[in-house]
Design a protein around this motif. Sequence first.
Motif, PDB file in Angstrom:
ATOM      1  N   UNK A  15      39.981  32.345  45.357  1.00  0.00           N
ATOM      2  CA  UNK A  15      40.654  33.552  45.813  1.00  0.00           C
ATOM      3  C   UNK A  15      41.821  33.985  44.962  1.00  0.00           C
ATOM      4  N   UNK A  16      41.941  33.448  43.749  1.00  0.00           N
ATOM      5  CA  UNK A  16      43.088  33.765  42.906  1.00  0.00           C
ATOM      6  C   UNK A  16      42.799  34.849  41.871  1.00  0.00           C
ATOM      7  N   UNK A  17      41.572  35.358  41.830  1.00  0.00           N
ATOM      8  CA  UNK A  17      41.200  36.412  40.894  1.00  0.00           C
ATOM      9  C   UNK A  17      40.517  37.536  41.674  1.00  0.00           C
ATOM     10  N   UNK A  18      40.883  38.797  41.449  1.00  0.00           N
ATOM     11  CA  UNK A  18      40.244  39.902  42.167  1.00  0.00           C
ATOM     12  C   UNK A  18      38.769  40.019  41.788  1.00  0.00           C
ATOM     13  N   UNK A  19      37.925  40.311  42.784  1.00  0.00           N
ATOM     14  CA  UNK A  19      36.485  40.307  42.549  1.00  0.00           C
ATOM     15  C   UNK A  19      35.794  41.454  43.274  1.00  0.00           C
ATOM     16  N   UNK A  20      34.600  41.760  42.790  1.00  0.00           N
ATOM     17  CA  UNK A  20      33.725  42.763  43.407  1.00  0.00           C
ATOM     18  C   UNK A  20      32.358  42.127  43.612  1.00  0.00           C
ATOM     19  N   UNK A  21      31.765  42.340  44.777  1.00  0.00           N
ATOM     20  CA  UNK A  21      30.393  41.913  45.045  1.00  0.00           C
ATOM     21  C   UNK A  21      29.506  43.150  45.113  1.00  0.00           C
ATOM     22  N   UNK A 115      33.400  53.318  37.190  1.00  0.00           N
ATOM     23  CA  UNK A 115      34.544  54.069  37.681  1.00  0.00           C
ATOM     24  C   UNK A 115      35.190  53.361  38.876  1.00  0.00           C
ATOM     25  N   UNK A 116      34.345  52.859  39.779  1.00  0.00           N
ATOM     26  CA  UNK A 116      34.866  52.184  40.972  1.00  0.00           C
ATOM     27  C   UNK A 116      35.587  50.890  40.597  1.00  0.00           C
ATOM     28  N   UNK A 117      34.922  50.075  39.781  1.00  0.00           N
ATOM     29  CA  UNK A 117      35.496  48.785  39.396  1.00  0.00           C
ATOM     30  C   UNK A 117      36.794  48.973  38.619  1.00  0.00           C
ATOM     31  N   UNK A 118      36.819  49.978  37.752  1.00  0.00           N
ATOM     32  CA  UNK A 118      38.041  50.256  36.995  1.00  0.00           C
ATOM     33  C   UNK A 118      39.190  50.606  37.930  1.00  0.00           C
ATOM     34  N   UNK A 119      38.895  51.430  38.940  1.00  0.00           N
ATOM     35  CA  UNK A 119      39.919  51.807  39.904  1.00  0.00           C
ATOM     36  C   UNK A 119      40.437  50.633  40.713  1.00  0.00           C
ATOM     37  N   UNK A 120      39.584  49.631  40.924  1.00  0.00           N
ATOM     38  CA  UNK A 120      39.968  48.466  41.707  1.00  0.00           C
ATOM     39  C   UNK A 120      40.762  47.446  40.900  1.00  0.00           C
ATOM     40  N   UNK A 121      40.590  47.458  39.600  1.00  0.00           N
ATOM     41  CA  UNK A 121      41.260  46.470  38.769  1.00  0.00           C
ATOM     42  C   UNK A 121      40.678  45.075  38.912  1.00  0.00           C
ATOM     43  N   UNK A 122      39.391  44.996  39.252  1.00  0.00           N
ATOM     44  CA  UNK A 122      38.742  43.695  39.449  1.00  0.00           C
ATOM     45  C   UNK A 122      38.519  42.991  38.112  1.00  0.00           C
ATOM     46  N   UNK A 148      27.753  45.651  32.340  1.00  0.00           N
ATOM     47  CA  UNK A 148      28.369  44.634  31.485  1.00  0.00           C
ATOM     48  C   UNK A 148      28.503  45.127  30.049  1.00  0.00           C
ATOM     49  N   UNK A 149      27.540  45.909  29.589  1.00  0.00           N
ATOM     50  CA  UNK A 149      27.652  46.478  28.243  1.00  0.00           C
ATOM     51  C   UNK A 149      28.842  47.434  28.153  1.00  0.00           C
ATOM     52  N   UNK A 150      29.082  48.159  29.237  1.00  0.00           N
ATOM     53  CA  UNK A 150      30.203  49.091  29.272  1.00  0.00           C
ATOM     54  C   UNK A 150      31.538  48.373  29.438  1.00  0.00           C
ATOM     55  N   UNK A 151      31.516  47.209  30.127  1.00  0.00           N
ATOM     56  CA  UNK A 151      32.747  46.520  30.473  1.00  0.00           C
ATOM     57  C   UNK A 151      32.689  45.042  30.051  1.00  0.00           C
ATOM     58  N   UNK A 152      32.711  44.785  28.750  1.00  0.00           N
ATOM     59  CA  UNK A 152      32.668  43.391  28.292  1.00  0.00           C
ATOM     60  C   UNK A 152      33.915  42.598  28.658  1.00  0.00           C
ATOM     61  N   UNK A 153      34.941  43.275  29.154  1.00  0.00           N
ATOM     62  CA  UNK A 153      36.164  42.583  29.560  1.00  0.00           C
ATOM     63  C   UNK A 153      36.025  41.892  30.906  1.00  0.00           C
ATOM     64  N   UNK A 154      34.981  42.244  31.669  1.00  0.00           N
ATOM     65  CA  UNK A 154      34.764  41.646  32.979  1.00  0.00           C
ATOM     66  C   UNK A 154      33.896  40.399  32.878  1.00  0.00           C
ATOM     67  N   UNK A 155      34.034  39.514  33.852  1.00  0.00           N
ATOM     68  CA  UNK A 155      33.184  38.332  33.949  1.00  0.00           C
ATOM     69  C   UNK A 155      32.152  38.576  35.038  1.00  0.00           C
ATOM     70  N   UNK A 156      30.888  38.355  34.709  1.00  0.00           N
ATOM     71  CA  UNK A 156      29.790  38.625  35.638  1.00  0.00           C
ATOM     72  C   UNK A 156      29.157  37.318  36.107  1.00  0.00           C
ATOM     73  N   UNK A 157      28.926  37.232  37.405  1.00  0.00           N
ATOM     74  CA  UNK A 157      28.334  36.055  38.027  1.00  0.00           C
ATOM     75  C   UNK A 157      27.101  36.489  38.828  1.00  0.00           C
ATOM     76  N   UNK A 158      26.117  35.604  38.917  1.00  0.00           N
ATOM     77  CA  UNK A 158      24.923  35.854  39.726  1.00  0.00           C
ATOM     78  C   UNK A 158      24.975  35.025  41.005  1.00  0.00           C
ATOM     79  N   UNK A 159      24.388  35.578  42.069  1.00  0.00           N
ATOM     80  CA  UNK A 159      24.253  34.831  43.323  1.00  0.00           C
ATOM     81  C   UNK A 159      22.829  34.990  43.844  1.00  0.00           C
TER      82      UNK A 159
END
Length: 235
Positions: A15-21, A115-122, A148-159
């Motif tokens: 819970x120490x890093x902001x995330x999006x599901x 656009x959504x993820x950028x606004x959230x700062x995740x 992910x191609x657009x946002x290589x700065x984000x970390x992507x996880x699978x569930x």
Amino acid sequence: MNDASATRLAGVFQGREPLVVLAPHPDDESLACGALLARGFAGAGAHVICLTDGSASHPASRQWPPDRLAARRRAELSEAVSRLGGAKTDLTWLGLPDSRLHLADPMRVAEDLDRIVTGLGAAHVFVPAIEDHHADHKATFRIALILRQRRPDLTFHAYPVWSRWDEPDFAAMIAARDPVFVPPGRMAGRKRAAIHAHRTQMGRIVRDDPFGFVLPDAMIRRFLDEDEIFWRMPA
């Protein structure tokens, strides 16, 4: 993986890093990521983006036509997020047609997500596994690849959701993914409450479609009793 990356990766599960599901349907978020989201809501922040409207789960119902069912499922998802500790602002509903996500323009959806993820700062995005057999889950994964191609700065996880339930060789299949197993811990109660908020999917609401979808009890127990599972999203 360097020390900073390892610390950041561990942090998201605490819970120490902001995330999006990214949830293909209402209930995927609670089943696979309920405890993860609860920790996020209690910590650095979390957000659920539901891609489809969930309206295809009971196609033969006359009492619950698609528009009414979609509204009900949206309300259930909002309740689930609340039970996990989130607020109304922690949920985005895209409302794309259930079971037809593969027909949507993936570039446009990815642009909306960006656009959504950028606004959230995740910092982290959680995506259904490509191993899941449901077409909407696979479509969400493919859209996430574009994101992910657009946002290589984000970390992507699978569930995993469906593959965890209906793939007989699931453990062997994911071994090469180097999965992380995260116990629900003290968030188990919140996760249970969130799953049970999705009453339409448990046969408790729609009574006039005997062949409509119902989550198997054993599947629910598996997601309640076992660890949540995640791995870095493959290419």
